[in-house]
Design a protein around this motif. Structure first.
Motif, PDB file in Angstrom:
ATOM      1  N   MET A   1      16.339  51.454  17.251  1.00 54.21           N
ATOM      2  CA  MET A   1      17.722  51.574  17.706  1.00 54.21           C
ATOM      3  C   MET A   1      18.689  51.167  16.600  1.00 54.21           C
ATOM      4  O   MET A   1      19.725  51.800  16.379  1.00 54.21           O
ATOM      5  N   LEU A   2      18.345  50.104  15.851  1.00 55.87           N
ATOM      6  CA  LEU A   2      19.214  49.621  14.795  1.00 55.87           C
ATOM      7  C   LEU A   2      19.353  50.660  13.684  1.00 55.87           C
ATOM      8  O   LEU A   2      20.443  50.861  13.137  1.00 55.87           O
TER       9      LEU A   2
ATOM     10  N   LEU B   1       8.139  47.726  15.860  1.00 59.77           N
ATOM     11  CA  LEU B   1       7.936  49.165  16.049  1.00 59.77           C
ATOM     12  C   LEU B   1       6.841  49.456  17.062  1.00 59.77           C
ATOM     13  O   LEU B   1       6.802  50.540  17.647  1.00 59.77           O
ATOM     14  N   SER B   2       5.935  48.490  17.278  1.00 60.72           N
ATOM     15  CA  SER B   2       4.820  48.716  18.196  1.00 60.72           C
ATOM     16  C   SER B   2       4.986  48.004  19.538  1.00 60.72           C
ATOM     17  O   SER B   2       4.269  48.323  20.491  1.00 60.72           O
ATOM     18  N   ALA B   3       5.922  47.060  19.634  1.00 62.49           N
ATOM     19  CA  ALA B   3       6.077  46.279  20.862  1.00 62.49           C
ATOM     20  C   ALA B   3       6.743  47.109  21.958  1.00 62.49           C
ATOM     21  O   ALA B   3       7.607  47.941  21.692  1.00 62.49           O
ATOM     22  N   ARG B   4       6.312  46.855  23.186  1.00 64.14           N
ATOM     23  CA  ARG B   4       6.893  47.576  24.330  1.00 64.14           C
ATOM     24  C   ARG B   4       8.319  47.101  24.595  1.00 64.14           C
ATOM     25  O   ARG B   4       9.200  47.897  24.932  1.00 64.14           O
ATOM     26  N   THR B   5       8.562  45.804  24.476  1.00 67.68           N
ATOM     27  CA  THR B   5       9.907  45.246  24.624  1.00 67.68           C
ATOM     28  C   THR B   5      10.215  44.400  23.380  1.00 67.68           C
ATOM     29  O   THR B   5      10.031  43.186  23.386  1.00 67.68           O
ATOM     30  N   PRO B   6      10.643  45.023  22.286  1.00 72.98           N
ATOM     31  CA  PRO B   6      10.827  44.304  21.025  1.00 72.98           C
ATOM     32  C   PRO B   6      11.971  43.292  21.090  1.00 72.98           C
ATOM     33  O   PRO B   6      12.947  43.480  21.823  1.00 72.98           O
TER      34      PRO B   6
END
Length: 454
Positions: free
Chosen positions: A260-261, A249-254
């Protein structure tokens, strides 16, 4: 791309995708040979299966993410290379634990195949004009055939050539798949070169590690829950899952876009439904042979013949199911397959009254129909629900759902058969399978196609 070229490419992809189910089922007949060769006990030797399952379950989404990042064709070719090299070297392993390492590497290599193959179907269908249900049906046939013929092939190889042959058989298959994909599959789109530091940041290594830790600890907990539950592992799994959710939830590119899921309810329903479907599938696939051998008194070779209609109909009906989806759509296939699965699960109760040969033959034939229809409908629903730029990781999670379902089924069977394999315990399995099949029917009835779903 001509239809003929596309057909050859999909055939080569199919050879690669069958390696994972082939190796997950083929090893079962080699356990006694491995146990005697290395002087092991029954519990220890099963790690050759457990290691493969854990690596496959954790590796599928990771390999899919790498395919999205670096190219699906590159990923697939890399996987076939890993399979070939691993299966050349592992038969010479001096210890059992090095054999398990070889099984882990084999799982990683084969885990590249299905996510890479599904992602490659997008450019293949776009360039050839062929329908995605038909091509997905061919991949599904390869997966089903691999699981079905695994015990037969494994038995012949182990009997006449030793346990080493179940590794060597993968080498020519990997070479054939590599060559076909290398020559006929579409080339990956060009990607700009980036510094390794940026690649590592964009790959979300902490998210990958948290996801792997949560999945592995959960699966190891489930594998031992019928013996001595290790509650510490469950706590670690929940803590790792919480850490994974916070990171994504905090990552720029998870690694996995959780937001989205959650928004893509159609894709989430596919994952939950596929896990549930595989619980029912593997309860019969694993539980019925055990019941027929221990209570019915059948020999292992006879049980294999009694289970043959399940795999045979699954393979033979796949092209027809693909055409049905192509003409009528995914949701009608879901409803038909789900309703048939409920009826087939109810028929399992017959075996609590009679184990005469006609009973398992009729029941496994009845089971072959919904297993074929629901399985290919799930694959097509995944294909239509996932974004094309993340098709690899979406397919990887889809395959992880399969392994979670398989492990949950073994847990359920362990609980049911704890006091003996008899008609009463089989009736418990039947009731549980029917309830799960009915729940699956409710879930798939809620799935709706999007505007771009054919």
């Amino acid at each position: 791309m001509t239809p003929r070229r596309a057909g050859i490419a999909v055939a080569a992809l199919g050879v690669g995708t069958l390696l994972n189910p082939l190796n997950s089922s083929m090893i079962a007949v080699a356990l006694i040979t491995l146990r005697d060769a290395f002087g092991l006990d029954v519990l220890t030797v099963t790690w050759v299966i457990t290691a493969f399952y854990l690596a496959s379950a954790a590796g599928q989404p990771l390999m899919g993410r790498l395919g999205d990042r670096f190219g699906s064709r590159r990923l697939f070719l890399f996987g076939m290379t890993v399979v070939a090299v691993t299966c050349v070297l592992t038969p010479f392993a001096p210890t059992f634990w090095l054999v398990c390492v070889g099984r882990v590497l084999l799982a990683v290599g084969t885990a590249c195949a299905f996510p890479g193959a599904v992602a490659l179907l997008h450019p293949i269908t776009a360039q050839s004009g062929l329908s995605s249900p038909r091509l997905l049906g061919r991949l599904q046939m390869a997966n089903t055939a691999g699981a079905a013929v695994g015990p037969v092939i494994g038995g012949l190889l182990v009997t006449y050539l030793g346990w080493q042959a179940i590794f060597w058989i993968n080498v020519p298959l990997a070479v054939i798949s590599f060559t076909g994909v290398r020559l006929f599959a579409p080339v990956d789109e060009a990607r700009t070169r980036q510094p390794i530091s940026k690649v590592l940041v964009d790959s979300d290594v902490p998210g990958i590690l948290a996801f792997t830790a949560s999945l592995v600890t959960l699966l190891v907990f489930l594998l031992g829950v019928t013996d001595r539950p290790r509650w510490v592992l469950l706590g670690l799994a929940l803590a790792s899952a919480a850490l994974f959710a916070w990171r994504e939830l905090s990552a720029r590119t998870p690694f996995i876009d959780v937001r989205m899921l959650v928004r893509n309810r159609r894709l989430l329903l596919v994952y939950v439904g596929f896990a549930l479907f595989n619980v029912v599938y593997y309860v019969v696939f694993f539980g019925l042979p055990q019941y027929l051998e221990e209570f019915g008194g059948y020999r292992a070779d006879a049980v294999g013949l009694l289970m043959l209609p399940l795999a045979t109909l699954n393979v033979l009906l796949t092209p027809l199911a693909a055409r049905f989806i192509e003409r009528r759509g995914i949701r009608p296939a879901f409803l038909l397959g789900g309703a048939w699965l409920v009826c087939a699960a109810l028929l399992l109760t017959v075996l609590s009254a009679s184990v005469m040969p006609w009973a398992p033959l009729v029941i496994t034939a009845m089971m072959g129909v919904p297993y074929c229809v629901v399985s290919i409908a799930m694959s097509q629903a995944l294909y239509s629900s996932a974004a094309r730029e993340s098709a690899g990781v979406a397919t990887g999670i889809f395959q992880t759902s399969r392994y979670i379902g398989a492990i949950l089924s073994t847990t359920m069977l362990g609980i049911a058969f704890a006091d003996g394999t008899n008609p009463a315990s089989w009736l418990e399995v039947t009731v549980a399978s029917t309830v799960l099949a009915a729940l699956l029917l409710v879930l798939v009835s809620r799935w709706r196609p999007s505007n771009r779903t054919t």
